[in-house]
Design an enzyme around this catalytic site. Structure first.
Site, PDB file in Angstrom:
ATOM      1  CB  SER A  61      -0.871   0.053   1.258  1.00 32.70           C
ATOM      2  OG  SER A  61      -1.707  -1.063   1.334  1.00 32.70           O
TER       3      SER A  61
HETATM    4  N1  SAH Z   1       0.619  -5.342   4.168  1.00 30.71           N
HETATM    5  C1  SAH Z   1       1.250  -5.764   2.963  1.00 30.71           C
HETATM    6  C2  SAH Z   1       0.345  -5.574   1.777  1.00 30.71           C
HETATM    7  C3  SAH Z   1       0.328  -6.773   0.930  1.00 30.71           C
HETATM    8  S1  SAH Z   1      -0.913  -6.842  -0.325  1.00 30.71           S
HETATM    9  C4  SAH Z   1       2.580  -5.085   2.762  1.00 30.71           C
HETATM   10  O1  SAH Z   1       2.910  -4.140   3.502  1.00 30.71           O
HETATM   11  O2  SAH Z   1       3.303  -5.494   1.879  1.00 30.71           O
HETATM   12  C5  SAH Z   1      -2.096  -7.945   0.397  1.00 30.71           C
HETATM   13  C6  SAH Z   1      -1.579  -9.282   0.831  1.00 30.71           C
HETATM   14  O3  SAH Z   1      -2.706 -10.058   1.248  1.00 30.71           O
HETATM   15  C7  SAH Z   1      -0.886 -10.084  -0.249  1.00 30.71           C
HETATM   16  O4  SAH Z   1       0.383 -10.457   0.212  1.00 30.71           O
HETATM   17  C8  SAH Z   1      -1.776 -11.314  -0.431  1.00 30.71           C
HETATM   18  O5  SAH Z   1      -1.064 -12.491  -0.739  1.00 30.71           O
HETATM   19  C9  SAH Z   1      -2.446 -11.401   0.928  1.00 30.71           C
HETATM   20  N2  SAH Z   1      -3.686 -12.172   0.934  1.00 30.71           N
HETATM   21  C10 SAH Z   1      -4.623 -12.270  -0.036  1.00 30.71           C
HETATM   22  N3  SAH Z   1      -5.615 -13.098   0.333  1.00 30.71           N
HETATM   23  C11 SAH Z   1      -5.309 -13.519   1.590  1.00 30.71           C
HETATM   24  C12 SAH Z   1      -5.940 -14.396   2.520  1.00 30.71           C
HETATM   25  N4  SAH Z   1      -7.083 -15.016   2.244  1.00 30.71           N
HETATM   26  N5  SAH Z   1      -5.324 -14.603   3.712  1.00 30.71           N
HETATM   27  C13 SAH Z   1      -4.142 -14.000   4.012  1.00 30.71           C
HETATM   28  N6  SAH Z   1      -3.507 -13.172   3.168  1.00 30.71           N
HETATM   29  C14 SAH Z   1      -4.067 -12.932   1.971  1.00 30.71           C
END
Ligand code: SAH
Length: 210
Positions: A61
């Protein structure tokens, strides 16, 4: 310009334009080396206030969104926190700057992202527990949490996450499919839930069994 100077300037701008309000949030954003969390060819862009790709079709983000969510959670240092969506670990590191060591539990769906985040957080000295799993289930072993947040968008807030947050606790995250809203839920002591919305957002969808 050094990464440190670029980071200071970015956070100064976020504070000046009112995107970040709480001192603890600003301090956390000033402390976390975002350039260490992005792919090497994106480092130069690490201190622009923009989302960035982190591999596997996922994105980190924009800093103002991480700051806004951290403000909305209004964490105390001794809070125990659940994160859904570790990704590259940047948002986790920001949260870990606000709470005591070992108080952040993070669930990541993608095993490769989880492994990379775990070793990166460890190398940088952040004590965050990372588990591979489906965030729709939360992480019951360490419940109850004082707060939870999601960095991927479920169609609706999963019941398991709500149930794992203590009465009086707060949940912040994007909810929705084609149209997502950033919501803040508060569990009331009487079992009810107060819900506020904080505008339209675009996060990656929360995956489920695919
Ligand atoms: N907070 C992260 C943002 C990552 S984007 C950062 O600072 O980098 C969102 C993340 O959610 C991705 O890594 C994706 O793989 C994860 N995600 C998607 N569906 C999910 C689920 N059902 N359970 C856990 N994580 C999930």
């Amino acid at each position: 310009m050094s990464f440190e100077t670029a980071r200071e300037r970015m956070v100064d701008r976020l504070v000046t334009r009112g995107a970040v309000d709480r001192d603890a949030t600003a301090e956390a954003l000033r402390s976390v080396p975002r350039h260490e969390f992005v792919p090497p060819d994106r480092r130069e862009a690490a201190y622009r206030d923009r989302p960035l790709p982190i591999g596997g079709g996922q994105t980190i983000s924009a800093p103002h969104m991480v700051g806004m969510m951290t403000d909305l959670l209004a964490l105390d240092a001794d809070d125990r926190v659940l994160e859904i969506g570790t990704g590259c670990g940047y948002h986790a590191a920001v949260t870990a700057e606000v709470v005591d060591d070992g108080s952040l539990y993070s669930v990541e769906y993608d095993p490769d992202l989880a492994e990379n985040a775990r070793s990166r957080l460890d190398d940088l000295g952040y004590d965050v527990r990372v588990r591979v799993g489906d965030g729709h289930e939360g992480w019951p072993d360490h419940a109850p949490y004082d707060a939870a947040y999601l960095t991927c968008a479920p169609a609706e807030m999963p019941d398991a996450i709500v149930e794992q947050v203590r009465p009086g606790g707060t949940i912040v995250g994007p909810v929705g499919e084609s149209r997502q809203r950033l919501v803040r839920l508060r569990r009331r002591a009487d079992g009810g839930i107060d819900r506020e919305t904080h505008g339209g957002v675009r996060f990656v969808p929360m995956r489920r069994g695919d």
